[in-house]
Design an enzyme around this catalytic site. Structure first.
Site, PDB file in Angstrom:
ATOM      1  CB  CYS A  79       3.725 -12.822   8.865  1.00 42.60           C
ATOM      2  SG  CYS A  79       1.994 -13.215   9.466  1.00 42.60           S
ATOM      3  CG  HIS A 167       3.458  -7.877   9.184  1.00 42.97           C
ATOM      4  ND1 HIS A 167       3.228  -8.174   8.008  1.00 42.97           N
ATOM      5  CD2 HIS A 167       2.626  -8.737   9.970  1.00 42.97           C
ATOM      6  CE1 HIS A 167       2.277  -9.199   7.982  1.00 42.97           C
ATOM      7  NE2 HIS A 167       2.033  -9.578   9.182  1.00 42.97           N
ATOM      8  CD  GLU A 169       5.507  -5.764   6.360  1.00 43.53           C
ATOM      9  OE1 GLU A 169       4.225  -6.558   5.994  1.00 43.53           O
ATOM     10  OE2 GLU A 169       6.274  -6.034   6.773  1.00 43.53           O
ATOM     11  CB  SER A 220      -6.086  12.054 -16.693  1.00 39.98           C
ATOM     12  OG  SER A 220      -5.052  12.057 -15.573  1.00 39.98           O
ATOM     13  N   GLY A 221      -4.709  15.049 -16.405  1.00 42.91           N
ATOM     14  CA  GLY A 221      -4.348  16.350 -15.546  1.00 42.91           C
ATOM     15  C   GLY A 221      -3.656  16.041 -14.298  1.00 42.91           C
ATOM     16  N   GLY A 222      -3.935  14.786 -14.127  1.00 42.73           N
ATOM     17  CA  GLY A 222      -3.415  13.989 -12.845  1.00 42.73           C
ATOM     18  C   GLY A 222      -1.818  13.695 -12.900  1.00 42.73           C
ATOM     19  CG  ASP A 224      -0.452   8.354 -11.801  1.00 41.53           C
ATOM     20  OD1 ASP A 224       0.505   8.581 -10.840  1.00 41.53           O
ATOM     21  OD2 ASP A 224      -1.440   7.505 -11.334  1.00 41.53           O
TER      22      ASP A 224
END
Length: 506
Positions: A79, A167, A169, A220-222, A224
C-alpha cells in the site's frame, strides 16, 4: 546469527498483522519504526514496507532511506510502501478518482513473476487507500491489476523489489498467504523459527545474560507472566522468585486457584494477601483514572517491599510482549498507549530488567506455553485487566461491591465453561453498575444493584464485536445471578462493539 525479515512501520493499523502472518510461516521478523532500519544487521534477509495513514505527497509524510536496503535484499512494499517507492523513483501518486476501500479482484497477472506464483486470476484482494499510482517510473513493470487499479502490483527491473497496492496480510485477501510465502521464499529464509527453537535459544541466552544472579518476577495469573516464569525457571531454576499479589480485586478464589496451578510448575512463588491495604487506599475514590493509578502504585509498593525481603535480587522480570513494545513506540507522533510493563518500576527499584517474551505476539506466547507443557487452563485464560475488578466496579470500590461482583462474575464465567462457550469468546466478565433499580422478589419490593454482562469476539483486542450468546444461556445466567447474589436484582447484556465502545467500561 538470527535470520530475520524487517518490517518498517509507517503507522498502519495492520503492521502487527503483517508480522503475525510472517511469524505464522515460521519466519522470524521484527517491526521497527520507518526511520530505524538496522543497517548493520547482517541477519536481515528482506524488508517489508507497511501501509500508512499519510499520503506520500503530504508535507509530514514518513519517508525512509530506501537506498539502505533497495537492491541489497528483497523488498516488498504494501500500500503506502508501494506508493512510496514509486514516488521516490519519479512515478506519480495521486488521489484516486474513487476512494479504493474493500474488495477487488486481481487480473492480468504476470505468470512468470516470482511473487505472483500461485496467485489466481480473479482472486479477491483487500484495498484500503485514497491514493493510487497513476504512472510507474522507468524500470517498473506491472505484474497484476484490478478493474479500478491498473498498477495493483509491480516489479522493479534488475532487483528483487515489488510493490502491491492491496493488503496481503488481511483475511479478506484470498491468496495473501501465498504471496507472503512467495516473498519469504525469495528472501531465502529457512522457515525454521518454531516454539521449540525459540525456547532453546532463549533459555541459553537467559543463562548467559543472568548467570548466577537472582531474579524477581511479578506473576498475575495470566498467560504472559506464566510463560515468562516457565522460561526463566528452565534457565535459572531456584534463582527465580515469583511474587503474586492479591489486591482484593481478583476473580473469586483467584489466589487459591493460581497458587495451585503454579505449584504443579515447580515455581518458587510467594503469595501476598494485600486486600485490606488496597481497599483502604481506594476508599471514597470514584474517578476511573485515579483508581487505576492508585491500584498501580499499590502494586508497585507491595512488590517492592516483597522484593527487598529477597536479599540479592538484581533483576526484575516482566511478561512484556511485542504489542506492548510496539504500542509504546511513538510512530505517528502520539503513543497508542503507555503500557505498565514498559518503563517505570525498574528505575524506582534500581533493578535491571529482563523480558524474555518481548518479541512475541500473544498467540505465539500461547503456543510457547503449550510447548513448555503449561496447564491449558493457564494458557487459554481470557485476558483480564491489570487493575482487575477495580475497573469493572463503576464508581467507588468497597469490599461489599467486590463480593457482589465476584459472585456474579463467577456464575457467568463458570456458566460459559459448562456450556462450552468459554473458548469461543475472546474475553468475558461482569460489571457492577453505579445504579439501583426497583424490583420485586417474592412479595417484597426491592431497590438493588444492576449487573452488566460483557462477552466479546476478537483476535487481538484492538477491535472487538459483541458475542451473540444463546438467549437460553443468558436467561439462565441472569436468573442464577439474581437468585444467588445478594444485592442484585437486575442483569443486562452489553451489545456494544469496539469501536466505538471499549471492551472494559473504565
Amino acid at each position: 546469527m538470527q535470520e530475520k525479515l524487517i518490517i518498517l512501520d509507517f503507522g498502519s493499523q495492520t503492521t502487527q498483522l503483517i508480522g503475525r502472518r510472517v511469524r505464522e510461516m515460521n519466519t522470524y521478523c521484527e517491526i521497527v519504526p520507518y526511520n530505524k532500519y538496522p543497517s548493520g544487521d547482517v541477519g536481515v534477509k528482506g524488508v517489508i514496507l507497511s501501509g500508512s495513514p499519510f499520503s506520500v505527497y503530504d508535507a509530514g509524510a514518513f519517508k525512509a532511506a530506501l537506498s539502505d536496503f533497495r537492491g541489497k535484499v528483497p523488498v516488498l512494499g504494501i500500500c503506502y510502501g508501494a506508493q512510496l517507492m514509486a514516488h521516490d523513483a519519479g512515478g506519480t501518486v495521486a488521489p484516486a478518482g474513487t476512494r479504493e476501500y474493500g474488495r477487488a479482484h486481481l487480473q492480468n497477472i504476470a505468470r512468470s513473476d516470482e511473487l505472483m506464483q500461485g496467485i489466481a486470476n480473479g482472486a479477491q484482494v483487500w484495498m484500503s487507500h485514497g491514493d493510487t499510482i497513476t504512472a510507474l517510473p522507468q524500470g517498473f513493470s506491472v505484474v497484476a491489476s484490478t478493474k479500478e487499479v491498473p498498477n495493483a502490483a509491480y516489479r522493479i527491473a534488475g532487483e528483487p523489489t515489488w510493490g502491491v497496492q492491496f493488503h496481503p496480510e488481511v483475511f479478506h485477501t484470498e491468496d495473501g498467504p501465498a504471496l507472503l510465502q512467495n516473498f519469504i521464499r525469495i528472501c531465502g529464509c529457512k522457515q525454521d523459527w518454531t516454539p521449540a527453537s525459540f525456547i532453546a535459544t532463549t533459555v541459553e541466552a537467559l543463562r548467559q545474560q543472568l548467570g548466577s544472579d537472582r531474579v524477581a518476577l511479578a506473576l498475575s495469573g495470566g498467560v504472559d507472566s506464566s510463560v515468562a516464569a516457565a522460561l526463566l525457571n528452565r534457565a535459572i531454576g531456584k534463582n527465580l522468585t515469583c511474587i503474586f499479589v492479591d489486591n482484593g480485586l481478583l476473580r473469586k478464589n483467584e489466589l487459591e486457584a493460581v497458587m495451585k496451578s503454579y505449584a504443579t510448575m515447580g515455581l518458587n512463588v510467594i503469595g501476598v494477601d494485600a486486600k485490606e491495604r488496597f481497599y483502604a487506599s481506594l476508599k471514597g475514590v470514584s474517578e476511573p483514572e485515579k483508581k487505576r493509578k492508585i491500584i498501580g502504585k499499590g502494586f508497585i509498593d507491595v512488590f517492592e517491599e516483597e522484593a527487598r525481603r529477597l536479599h540479592g535480587v538484581t533483576w526484575l522480570a516482566q511478561g512484556t510482549i511485542y504489542p506492548d513494545i510496539i504500542e509504546s513506540l511513538s510512530i505517528t507522533g502520539a503513543t497508542i498507549k503507555s503500557h505498565h510493563n514498559v518503563g517505570g518500576l525498574p528505575e524506582k527499584m534500581h533493578l535491571k530488567v529482563v523480558e524474555p517474551l518481548r518479541l512475541l505476539f500473544k498467540d505465539e506466547v500461547r503456543r510457547l506455553g503449550r510447548e513448555l507443557g503449561l496447564d491449558e487452563a493457564l494458557i487459554a485464560r481470557h485476558p483480564f485487566p491489570g487493575p482487575g475488578l477495580g475497573v469493572r466496579i463503576l464508581g467507588e470500590v468497597t469490599p461489599e461491591k467486590v463480593r457482589m461482583l465476584q459472585e456474579a462474575d463467577h456464575i457467568f464465567i463458570e456458566g460459559l465453561r459448562s456450556d462450552g462457550l468459554y473458548h469461543k469468546v475472546w474475553q468475558a466478565g461482569a460489571i457492577l453498575l453505579p445504579v439501583q433499580s426497583v424490583g420485586v422478589m417474592g412479595d417484597e419490593r426491592t431497590y438493588e444493584n444492576a449487573i452488566a454482562l460483557r462477552a466479546v469476539l476478537s483476535t487481538d483486542g484492538m477491535t472487538a464485536d459483541w458475542a451473540q450468546l444463546p438467549y437460553e444461556f443468558l436467561a439462565r445466567i441472569s436468573n442464577e445471578i439474581i437468585n444467588k447474589v445478594k444485592g442484585v436484582n437486575r442483569v443486562v447484556y452489553d451489545i456494544s462493539s469496539k469501536p466505538p465502545a471499549t471492551i472494559e467500561w473504565e
